[in-house]
Each structure stands twice: as C-alpha cells, then as structure tokens.
Design an enzyme around this catalytic site. Structure first.
Site, PDB file in Angstrom:
ATOM      1  N   SER A 172       0.827  -1.210   0.000  1.00 46.35           N
ATOM      2  CA  SER A 172       0.000   0.000   0.000  1.00 46.35           C
ATOM      3  C   SER A 172       0.855   1.252   0.000  1.00 46.35           C
ATOM      4  O   SER A 172       1.933   1.294   0.624  1.00 46.35           O
ATOM      5  CB  SER A 172      -0.875  -0.015   1.258  1.00 46.35           C
ATOM      6  OG  SER A 172      -1.534   1.219   1.414  1.00 46.35           O
ATOM      7  N   THR A 208       0.215   3.544   1.729  1.00 44.20           N
ATOM      8  CA  THR A 208       0.211   3.976   3.127  1.00 44.20           C
ATOM      9  C   THR A 208       1.616   3.895   3.736  1.00 44.20           C
ATOM     10  O   THR A 208       1.928   4.587   4.696  1.00 44.20           O
ATOM     11  CB  THR A 208      -0.799   3.130   3.943  1.00 44.20           C
ATOM     12  OG1 THR A 208      -1.138   3.813   5.136  1.00 44.20           O
ATOM     13  CG2 THR A 208      -0.252   1.749   4.283  1.00 44.20           C
ATOM     14  N   TYR A 261      -1.512  -0.303  10.763  1.00 50.83           N
ATOM     15  CA  TYR A 261      -1.772  -0.928   9.459  1.00 50.83           C
ATOM     16  C   TYR A 261      -0.550  -0.768   8.559  1.00 50.83           C
ATOM     17  O   TYR A 261      -0.050  -1.729   7.967  1.00 50.83           O
ATOM     18  CB  TYR A 261      -3.014  -0.289   8.818  1.00 50.83           C
ATOM     19  CG  TYR A 261      -3.204  -0.644   7.349  1.00 50.83           C
ATOM     20  CD1 TYR A 261      -3.424  -1.962   6.961  1.00 50.83           C
ATOM     21  CD2 TYR A 261      -3.161   0.343   6.352  1.00 50.83           C
ATOM     22  CE1 TYR A 261      -3.593  -2.287   5.610  1.00 50.83           C
ATOM     23  CE2 TYR A 261      -3.326   0.028   5.020  1.00 50.83           C
ATOM     24  CZ  TYR A 261      -3.545  -1.290   4.656  1.00 50.83           C
ATOM     25  OH  TYR A 261      -3.705  -1.613   3.323  1.00 50.83           O
ATOM     26  N   LYS A 284       2.115  -3.612   6.973  1.00 50.95           N
ATOM     27  CA  LYS A 284       2.433  -3.782   5.543  1.00 50.95           C
ATOM     28  C   LYS A 284       3.944  -3.661   5.319  1.00 50.95           C
ATOM     29  O   LYS A 284       4.531  -4.416   4.531  1.00 50.95           O
ATOM     30  CB  LYS A 284       1.685  -2.736   4.699  1.00 50.95           C
ATOM     31  CG  LYS A 284       0.206  -3.023   4.536  1.00 50.95           C
ATOM     32  CD  LYS A 284      -0.026  -4.241   3.664  1.00 50.95           C
ATOM     33  CE  LYS A 284      -1.498  -4.594   3.549  1.00 50.95           C
ATOM     34  NZ  LYS A 284      -1.747  -5.863   2.854  1.00 50.95           N
ATOM     35  N   ASN A 314     -13.470   5.151   3.722  1.00 46.70           N
ATOM     36  CA  ASN A 314     -12.837   5.749   2.546  1.00 46.70           C
ATOM     37  C   ASN A 314     -13.813   6.606   1.755  1.00 46.70           C
ATOM     38  O   ASN A 314     -15.026   6.421   1.805  1.00 46.70           O
ATOM     39  CB  ASN A 314     -12.224   4.663   1.662  1.00 46.70           C
ATOM     40  CG  ASN A 314     -11.132   3.899   2.396  1.00 46.70           C
ATOM     41  OD1 ASN A 314     -11.236   2.695   2.596  1.00 46.70           O
ATOM     42  ND2 ASN A 314     -10.111   4.602   2.833  1.00 46.70           N
ATOM     43  N   ARG A 370      -8.745  15.095   9.104  1.00 41.99           N
ATOM     44  CA  ARG A 370      -8.663  13.794   9.776  1.00 41.99           C
ATOM     45  C   ARG A 370      -7.218  13.555  10.212  1.00 41.99           C
ATOM     46  O   ARG A 370      -6.286  13.770   9.418  1.00 41.99           O
ATOM     47  CB  ARG A 370      -9.112  12.698   8.803  1.00 41.99           C
ATOM     48  CG  ARG A 370      -9.016  11.293   9.351  1.00 41.99           C
ATOM     49  CD  ARG A 370      -9.619  10.257   8.398  1.00 41.99           C
ATOM     50  NE  ARG A 370      -8.929  10.184   7.124  1.00 41.99           N
ATOM     51  CZ  ARG A 370      -9.258   9.356   6.126  1.00 41.99           C
ATOM     52  NH1 ARG A 370     -10.313   8.555   6.262  1.00 41.99           N
ATOM     53  NH2 ARG A 370      -8.592   9.345   4.999  1.00 41.99           N
TER      54      ARG A 370
END
Ligand code: NAD
Ligand code: UD1
Length: 377
Positions: free
Chosen positions: A159, A161, A183, A187, A233, A327
């Site tokens: 990802s 991310t 998360y 990964k 999302n 956020r």
C-alpha cells in the site's frame, strides 16, 4: 465454481476441461474481497485457473458466484473456493492441495496472489495485535506453505500507506518507507519479510505492489466494493450519499495546501489495478527470479471536491458536502510516480475518473446494500 468448506465440498464440478486450456494454476488469498474479486475475474478471462482461499471475514461468497457468472464458467471448471484462514497451516495445505489434481493433470499451484488481510487504519490503531497477527503472521504462514508446496512466485498487496507523509510531488518507489499507523507498520513488516525470504534462498519471484487509491467497480455493476458499516474511505462514502443511504459527505479539511483546499489522491480504477496484477503474475511466471517493488497508480491527482463533482455528473445525483476538520493522519496530497510499473510490466492505467464514477455508480445503484440484498439478482 465449487466451494470447499471446512467440512468438505458443497458442490462438485467437472474439472477435466480446464486443465487443457489453463495458462497457469494460481492461488488467490482474499479473492472474495474488493480487489481480489476483480482480479480473479481478469485472471479467469485470461485463461488462468484459480483456487481462492478466503475466510469471508470481510466479504461474501456471493462475489465469487458473480465472478464465475461474469467469466462464463457455466461448467464451474476453473474456480475452486476454499473457505479457510491464511494463519492456518491446515487451511493453506487444503488450498494448495485443492490445486493439485494429478488424476486429471500433473499440475499444482504455480503462483500466489496474496490479498488476504485487514485494511482499516482506525481499527489498526485500536487493535494492533490483530493487524500484526493477520497481515504479518498470515503472510509468514503463507510463505511457509509455499515452501512446503514448492511454489516460489508471489504477488503481494502492499500500500501507498507505507509512504506516510510524503514529500510534495509524484512518489517514486525509492521514497522513504515511514508508515504512521499499525496498518502501515504491518504492511512494511510484511514487505520486509518477503525481502528477507528472497535474500535467504535463491529462486523466489516476488512482486510487492503498492496500491494508491483503488476505487470503482466492474462496468457490469455485478461486483464492486462492499464495505461493512460506515465506510472509512471517500469513494464508497460518496456512493452511499448519492444512493441516499447517508445524508451528506463530511470533507476532511478545506485548508490543505492544494488547488481547492481539499485532499488530493491518486484514484485508480479497480479494473486497471486487476490488470496490473495480471501483468505482474505473468511477469513472475515468465522471468528469472527477482524481487520487484512497484507503485500501482495513475500518476494523476484529484481533490475530494473534484471527485464529488465527477460522481454527481456520472450519477445524476447530488452529493451534499460539508467542510469539516482535518482527519488525523491524513496527508495533503498522495500521487504515484507509476513509471517503474510501466517500464517493468508494460502496464499503465487506462480508465478515467469519469469511468471510475460511472462504474462505481453502476455497482452502487444495482446493489444499494452491497452483496447483502441486491436489487438485481
Ligand atoms: P477486502 O477486505 O475487500 O479483501 C480482503 C479479503 O481477505 C476479504 O475477502 C477477507 O474476507 C479476506 N481475509 C481477511 N483476513 C483473512 C484471513 N485471515 N484469512 C483468509 N482470508 C482473509 O480488501 P481489499 O480492498 O480487496 O484489499 C485487498 C488487499 O489490498 C489487502 O491486503 C489490503 O491491505 C490491500 N490494499 C487495499 C487498499 C484499498 O484501498 N482497498 C489499498 C492498498 C492496499
Ligand atoms: C486511507 C488510509 C490509508 C489506506 C487507504 C486505503 C488514512 C489516514 N489513510 O487512505 O492508510 O491505505 O485509505 O484503504 O486513513 N475524505 C473525506 N471524507 C471522508 C473520507 C475521506 O474528505 O469521509 C478525504 C480524505 O481526507 C482524503 C481523501 O478523501 O483526502 C481520500 O481518503 P480515503 O479514501 O480515506 O483514502 P486515503 O486517505 O488516501
């Protein structure tokens, strides 16, 4: 399609014909999920035969029934579904053995595409051990099973991310890996595990694919993204506002350093992403052992408000928005440099933002409650 539950076969099918035409026999973990189901369809259409291993913790077998239908598998010959968990050696062995049918053809699993995992950032902050268990422990169990079964070709779902808060501009694969939540850490750890394995013994063919923002659906509207509960999302949230399930979209910040003040992302049509997986597994099946790390994105950034407008245009529905606070953990802009994937795989995205919205809307309109209670059977 046949489904092998924990207790045995649910239905039996004729497997004989597939062995003559299949290009490769592949294991797809998490193949009932959003990206896995679209990829399974593309691979079936390309002639591959598949075993899907999924515990249905975030999906429904209905997605795979529809994949079989879209692929025209009337004789149910090239898709076997094993209900099981990637953390279980016994379940993995069942999946690998479901692929080996020496009576019909001396063929076993030649490659694995590993989608199974957990992917909600907020949940990962609350339950980090689960994320390490499934995403890291599950990947380790899978690699052990691959070694037991003599399979050394693996495509892994990573990802963007991993890049955390990236610097401005398109992100190349050489950008620092600096995840900012459990998360992302899980990964990064799984990516490292695969690099360590590739470095420890020769013969591994591994592609670590870093997805940017997968969205949209198959153009038929038969398969798509089915998030449980309130979507985290943007794209599924917009779709649910358009279809009337939610009153409005809260935009997370209107003061980002971007053209219109809202966050910019690289949205990639899930069918483009599925085709990227096909290109990756085809590469691993035909090249010398290697460890690839590739961004899969379009290279184009779109803001939240741009996506809202495109969705309104595609759907003819209005999507009310309210600008709210930023956020936590968000970056202003995350856009891929996808040039390495173009060079290595000969793959690039082909579908526009308008097509993403058109196809996402086709899915949402026909299945307002996801796979739970479709309006069109
Ligand atoms: P998804 O939740 O729709 O699919 C994951 C599938 O894995 C589901 O069918 C789920 O039931 C299955 N699964 C989960 N835990 C399992 C376990 N222990 N054993 C067996 N099956 C299990 O998610 P997706 O969007 O299709 O994502 C697929 C992969 O891509 C994930 O690894 C995710 O982290 C990664 N990814 C997704 C995105 C995204 O935005 N969707 C972005 C980057 C990376
Ligand atoms: C998020 C995750 C990322 C993960 C990816 C795919 C965070 C911080 N990041 O990425 O780790 O890999 O999903 O699962 O959770 N937005 C709104 N309103 C909403 C939802 C989103 O304005 O209700 C905005 C966001 O601020 C962002 C954009 O829409 O600017 C896209 O958000 P999202 O779809 O959640 O994706 P990412 O933040 O890129």
């Amino acid at each position: 399609m046949q489904i092998l539950e924990a207790t045995g076969p649910r239905s039996l099918a004729n497997f004989a014909s597939c062995w003559l035409c299949a290009l490769a026999h592949l294991l797809i973990t998490g193949g009932a999920g959003f990206i896995g189901s679209h990829t399974a369809l593309v691979l079936l259409e390309a002639g591959h035969s598949l075993v899907v291993l999924d515990n249905f913790s975030n999906s429904s077998p209905e997605s795979l029934r529809r994949v079989a239908e879209l692929a025209g598998l009337s004789d149910a010959s090239r898709l076997t579904v094993v209900e099981g968990d990637i953390r279980s050696a016994a379940d993995l062995d069942r999946a690998f053995n479901a692929g080996a049918r020496p009576a019909l053809a001396p063929k076993s699993i030649e490659g694995v595409i590993h989608f199974a995992g957990l992917k909600a950032v907020g949940e990962s902050v609350q339950e980090p051990l689960r994320y390490w268990d499934v995403n890291v422990g599950g990947s380790r169990s899978l690699v052990e099973a691959m070694r037991r079964h003599g399979c050394r070709r693996l495509v892994f779902s990573s990802s963007a991310t991993l890049y955390g808060y990236p610097e401005a501009g398109p992100i190349p694969e050489t950008a620092p890996v600096q995840p900012i939540n459990p998360y992302g850490h899980s990964k990064a750890a799984a990516e490292q595990l695969l690099a360590d394995v590739a470095g420890s013994e020769p013969g591994w063919h591994i592609a670590r694919l870093r997805y940017f923002n997968p969205v949209g659906a198959h153009p038929s509207g038969r398969i798509g993204e089915d998030p449980g509960g309130t979507p985290n999302n943007l794209f599924p949230f917009i779709s649910q506002v358009a279809v009337g399930r939610r009153p409005q979209l809260q935009v997370f910040g209107g003061d980002w350093p971007t053209a219109d003040g809202t966050g910019v992302r690289d949205y990639i049509h899930v069918m483009d992403l599925a085709e990227g997986h096909r290109a990756a597994i085809d590469r691993l099946l035909s090249h010398a052992p290697e460890l690839l790390t590739l961004n899969l994105g379009s290279g184009q950034g779109h803001s939240v408000l741009e996506l809202v407008r495109a969705f309104e245009q595609a759907s003819g529905c209005s999507v009310p928005t309210a600008i709210g606070a930023r956020r936590e953990g968000d970056a202003a802009s995350t856009v891929a440099d996808p040039s390495r994937a173009a060079t290595v795989l000969g793959w690039r995205t082909r579908r526009s933002l308008a097509e993403i919205c058109r196809d996402g809307w086709a899915w949402q309109r026909a299945n307002p409650q996801g796979y739970g209670s479709p309006t069109s059977a």
